[in-house]
Design a protein around this motif. Structure first.
Motif, PDB file in Angstrom:
ATOM      1  N   LYS A 292      -7.358   3.864   6.895  1.00 61.06           N
ATOM      2  CA  LYS A 292      -6.903   4.946   6.023  1.00 61.06           C
ATOM      3  C   LYS A 292      -5.881   4.437   5.012  1.00 61.06           C
ATOM      4  O   LYS A 292      -5.945   4.756   3.817  1.00 61.06           O
ATOM      5  CB  LYS A 292      -6.302   6.069   6.881  1.00 61.06           C
ATOM      6  N   LEU A 293      -4.941   3.605   5.486  1.00 57.29           N
ATOM      7  CA  LEU A 293      -3.922   3.051   4.597  1.00 57.29           C
ATOM      8  C   LEU A 293      -4.554   2.174   3.521  1.00 57.29           C
ATOM      9  O   LEU A 293      -4.119   2.178   2.369  1.00 57.29           O
ATOM     10  CB  LEU A 293      -2.922   2.226   5.413  1.00 57.29           C
ATOM     11  N   SER A 294      -5.596   1.433   3.878  1.00 57.10           N
ATOM     12  CA  SER A 294      -6.222   0.513   2.931  1.00 57.10           C
ATOM     13  C   SER A 294      -6.922   1.229   1.785  1.00 57.10           C
ATOM     14  O   SER A 294      -7.312   0.600   0.798  1.00 57.10           O
ATOM     15  CB  SER A 294      -7.229  -0.385   3.663  1.00 57.10           C
ATOM     16  N   LEU A 295      -7.091   2.553   1.905  1.00 57.02           N
ATOM     17  CA  LEU A 295      -7.752   3.334   0.858  1.00 57.02           C
ATOM     18  C   LEU A 295      -6.772   4.139   0.003  1.00 57.02           C
ATOM     19  O   LEU A 295      -7.171   4.797  -0.950  1.00 57.02           O
ATOM     20  CB  LEU A 295      -8.769   4.296   1.496  1.00 57.02           C
ATOM     21  N   VAL A 296      -5.482   4.048   0.332  1.00 55.45           N
ATOM     22  CA  VAL A 296      -4.482   4.819  -0.414  1.00 55.45           C
ATOM     23  C   VAL A 296      -4.349   4.277  -1.842  1.00 55.45           C
ATOM     24  O   VAL A 296      -4.153   3.080  -2.053  1.00 55.45           O
ATOM     25  CB  VAL A 296      -3.108   4.756   0.294  1.00 55.45           C
ATOM     26  N   GLY A 297      -4.479   5.166  -2.816  1.00 61.12           N
ATOM     27  CA  GLY A 297      -4.222   4.823  -4.213  1.00 61.12           C
ATOM     28  C   GLY A 297      -5.045   3.686  -4.767  1.00 61.12           C
ATOM     29  O   GLY A 297      -4.608   2.986  -5.686  1.00 61.12           O
ATOM     30  N   VAL A 298      -6.237   3.475  -4.220  1.00 62.25           N
ATOM     31  CA  VAL A 298      -7.064   2.350  -4.665  1.00 62.25           C
ATOM     32  C   VAL A 298      -7.521   2.546  -6.109  1.00 62.25           C
ATOM     33  O   VAL A 298      -7.926   3.633  -6.507  1.00 62.25           O
ATOM     34  CB  VAL A 298      -8.284   2.192  -3.734  1.00 62.25           C
ATOM     35  N   GLN A 299      -7.447   1.489  -6.885  1.00 67.58           N
ATOM     36  CA  GLN A 299      -7.951   1.494  -8.262  1.00 67.58           C
ATOM     37  C   GLN A 299      -9.288   0.764  -8.297  1.00 67.58           C
ATOM     38  O   GLN A 299      -9.461  -0.264  -7.647  1.00 67.58           O
ATOM     39  CB  GLN A 299      -6.965   0.799  -9.201  1.00 67.58           C
ATOM     40  N   THR A 300     -10.228   1.312  -9.043  1.00 66.77           N
ATOM     41  CA  THR A 300     -11.536   0.682  -9.164  1.00 66.77           C
ATOM     42  C   THR A 300     -11.964   0.648 -10.623  1.00 66.77           C
ATOM     43  O   THR A 300     -11.395   1.336 -11.470  1.00 66.77           O
ATOM     44  CB  THR A 300     -12.604   1.461  -8.361  1.00 66.77           C
ATOM     45  N   GLY A 301     -12.973  -0.167 -10.897  1.00 68.18           N
ATOM     46  CA  GLY A 301     -13.546  -0.213 -12.243  1.00 68.18           C
ATOM     47  C   GLY A 301     -12.532  -0.530 -13.321  1.00 68.18           C
ATOM     48  O   GLY A 301     -11.688  -1.412 -13.172  1.00 68.18           O
ATOM     49  N   ARG A 302     -12.574   0.228 -14.376  1.00 67.71           N
ATOM     50  CA  ARG A 302     -11.702  -0.027 -15.531  1.00 67.71           C
ATOM     51  C   ARG A 302     -10.262   0.424 -15.302  1.00 67.71           C
ATOM     52  O   ARG A 302      -9.397   0.148 -16.137  1.00 67.71           O
ATOM     53  CB  ARG A 302     -12.270   0.672 -16.769  1.00 67.71           C
ATOM     54  N   ARG A 303     -10.012   1.094 -14.214  1.00 71.68           N
ATOM     55  CA  ARG A 303      -8.648   1.557 -13.937  1.00 71.68           C
ATOM     56  C   ARG A 303      -7.723   0.393 -13.589  1.00 71.68           C
ATOM     57  O   ARG A 303      -6.520   0.506 -13.665  1.00 71.68           O
ATOM     58  CB  ARG A 303      -8.663   2.569 -12.795  1.00 71.68           C
ATOM     59  N   GLY A 304      -8.315  -0.733 -13.176  1.00 73.49           N
ATOM     60  CA  GLY A 304      -7.515  -1.895 -12.835  1.00 73.49           C
ATOM     61  C   GLY A 304      -8.143  -3.148 -13.403  1.00 73.49           C
ATOM     62  O   GLY A 304      -9.012  -3.075 -14.279  1.00 73.49           O
ATOM     63  N   GLU A 305      -7.707  -4.295 -12.902  1.00 78.01           N
ATOM     64  CA  GLU A 305      -8.224  -5.570 -13.383  1.00 78.01           C
ATOM     65  C   GLU A 305      -8.395  -6.536 -12.222  1.00 78.01           C
ATOM     66  O   GLU A 305      -7.930  -6.278 -11.111  1.00 78.01           O
ATOM     67  CB  GLU A 305      -7.274  -6.176 -14.419  1.00 78.01           C
ATOM     68  N   ILE A 306      -9.062  -7.637 -12.477  1.00 73.69           N
ATOM     69  CA  ILE A 306      -9.120  -8.740 -11.521  1.00 73.69           C
ATOM     70  C   ILE A 306      -8.227  -9.831 -12.084  1.00 73.69           C
ATOM     71  O   ILE A 306      -8.552 -10.462 -13.081  1.00 73.69           O
ATOM     72  CB  ILE A 306     -10.562  -9.259 -11.340  1.00 73.69           C
TER      73      ILE A 306
ATOM     74  N   CYS B 212       0.790  -1.232   0.000  1.00 75.59           N
ATOM     75  CA  CYS B 212       0.000   0.000   0.000  1.00 75.59           C
ATOM     76  C   CYS B 212       0.824   1.284   0.000  1.00 75.59           C
ATOM     77  O   CYS B 212       0.457   2.259  -0.666  1.00 75.59           O
ATOM     78  CB  CYS B 212      -0.941   0.006   1.203  1.00 75.59           C
ATOM     79  N   LEU B 213       1.914   1.320   0.752  1.00 74.88           N
ATOM     80  CA  LEU B 213       2.646   2.576   0.902  1.00 74.88           C
ATOM     81  C   LEU B 213       3.234   3.126  -0.402  1.00 74.88           C
ATOM     82  O   LEU B 213       3.102   4.318  -0.676  1.00 74.88           O
ATOM     83  CB  LEU B 213       3.756   2.430   1.946  1.00 74.88           C
TER      84      LEU B 213
ATOM     85  N   ASP C 267      11.615   3.018  -4.781  1.00 77.43           N
ATOM     86  CA  ASP C 267      12.622   3.838  -4.090  1.00 77.43           C
ATOM     87  C   ASP C 267      12.008   5.050  -3.390  1.00 77.43           C
ATOM     88  O   ASP C 267      11.261   5.826  -3.996  1.00 77.43           O
ATOM     89  CB  ASP C 267      13.684   4.320  -5.086  1.00 77.43           C
ATOM     90  N   GLY C 268      12.347   5.197  -2.108  1.00 74.14           N
ATOM     91  CA  GLY C 268      11.931   6.364  -1.343  1.00 74.14           C
ATOM     92  C   GLY C 268      10.529   6.291  -0.782  1.00 74.14           C
ATOM     93  O   GLY C 268      10.083   7.236  -0.123  1.00 74.14           O
ATOM     94  N   HIS C 269       9.817   5.187  -1.019  1.00 70.43           N
ATOM     95  CA  HIS C 269       8.428   5.096  -0.576  1.00 70.43           C
ATOM     96  C   HIS C 269       8.221   4.173   0.620  1.00 70.43           C
ATOM     97  O   HIS C 269       7.111   4.090   1.146  1.00 70.43           O
ATOM     98  CB  HIS C 269       7.535   4.629  -1.729  1.00 70.43           C
TER      99      HIS C 269
END
Length: 324
Positions: free
Chosen positions: A302-316, A65-66, A157-159
């Motif tokens: 809060k961490l679990s919602l960071v940068g979440v992709q949904t719908g067509r932005r990602g895949e299963i 997640c980070l 790197d750095g994250h």
């Protein structure tokens, strides 16, 4: 007029932040009603047979997640054409039990409801259930994430914090993701379970300086015990020590109680107590487990919602270690 403005603001917020707006607690209620039971059964069986699973999965979740959000990108294996996140130096020590429990859950879910549940959701839900299994707090996990189509070692790197990083740098990493100092300290409480390899702290316990054999921040007896436990670390790089030597298999606030006593394992652990920005929260959580659990729950959600992709932005993904 006021009502119209409120409606427009709400609609605009929905459009600007689709990631969270499409997540829900019962996302799989119709498409995969057995989701929660399959996750719980899988993590229970795995934790019983491999007691390090909870700590391994929690660490895997944080490392996913980070950097670039909770998108299961850390699960992807490298190919001849791409060096994936899991092969970045900082991720090479991620324990296999974390990866394995996700694979097991994915296999069971593909049989029950094919091509429905993302690997990112599996990792998020499994982490929460495992924390609870070890006595930690329950917190809500919103579901509906999609898996990333990208996993590159160069994006790490750095994250992610490193054990020897100055506290200012660690605070900055979390701050850049929107976390307060208190939330960062609460997430550091993940060290209440799990272990660290000797190579992560040997520079602090052997020939530390001309004046000291080991870092004087260590309790002397603890430092001597670490020297014995890690004596063969050059020949055996898998040698490791529990992060919390008092209650290593229980999710509690003893980790924070250890720090003032010189029983922190890593340089970053010592830093939490010595740095004036983080010390008040260490003392707060050490004195009140309920306060720690509440802060940890909120920070994890809060961490679990960071940068979440949904719908067509990602895949299963069909397989968690391969992009479709």
């Amino acid at each position: 007029m006021t009502t119209i403005l409120i409606f427009l603001f709400t609609a605009l917020a929905f459009l600007l932040n689709p990631s969270e707006s499409r997540l829900s607690l019962d996302f799989y209620r119709q498409s995969c009603p057995q989701f929660s039971k399959i996750i719980q059964d899988t993590v229970t069986n795995k934790q019983i047979t491999s007691p390090t699973t909870a700590a391994a999965t929690l660490r895997l979740f944080l490392h996913d997640c980070l950097p670039n959000g909770c998108d299961a990108s850390v699960l992807v294996s490298s190919t001849a054409f791409n060096r994936a996140e899991r092969d970045h130096e900082i991720n090479l020590s991620l324990p296999g039990d974390g990866f394995d429990v996700v694979v097991r859950a994915k296999t069971a879910l593909e049989l029950a409801c094919p091509n429905t549940v993302s690997c990112a959701d599996i990792l998020a839900a499994a982490t929460r259930d495992l924390v609870v299994m070890l006595g930690g707090p329950y917190y809500n996990v919103y579901l509906g994430r999609r898996d990333s189509r990208i996993s590159k070692s160069s994006l790490i790197d750095g994250h992610l914090p490193k054990p020897a990083m100055p506290m200012s740098q660690i605070i900055e990493i979390f701050s850049s993701k929107g976390f307060t100092v208190e939330e960062m300290v609460a997430l550091s409480g993940a060290h209440t379970i799990g272990f660290s390899h000797c190579k992560e702290f040997t520079s602090d316990i052997y020939n530390y300086s001309k004046s000291f054999q080991y870092d004087p921040q260590y309790n002397p007896r603890f430092a001597q015990g670490l020297q014995k436990a890690c004596a063969d670390y050059r020949n055996n790089p898998t040698l490791s020590v529990f992060n919390d030597i008092m209650t290593p298999n229980k999710f509690d606030n003893v980790y924070f109680q250890n720090l003032p006593k010189g029983l922190g394992l890593l340089k970053s652990d010592h830093g939490l107590f010595t740095d004036p920005r983080t010390r008040p929260f260490v003392e707060k959580f050490a004195a009140d487990e309920k306060s720690f659990f509440q802060a940890f729950s909120q920070a994890m959600q809060k961490l679990s919602l960071v940068g979440v992709q949904t719908g067509r932005r990602g895949e299963i993904r069909h397989r968690c270690d391969q992009i479709n």
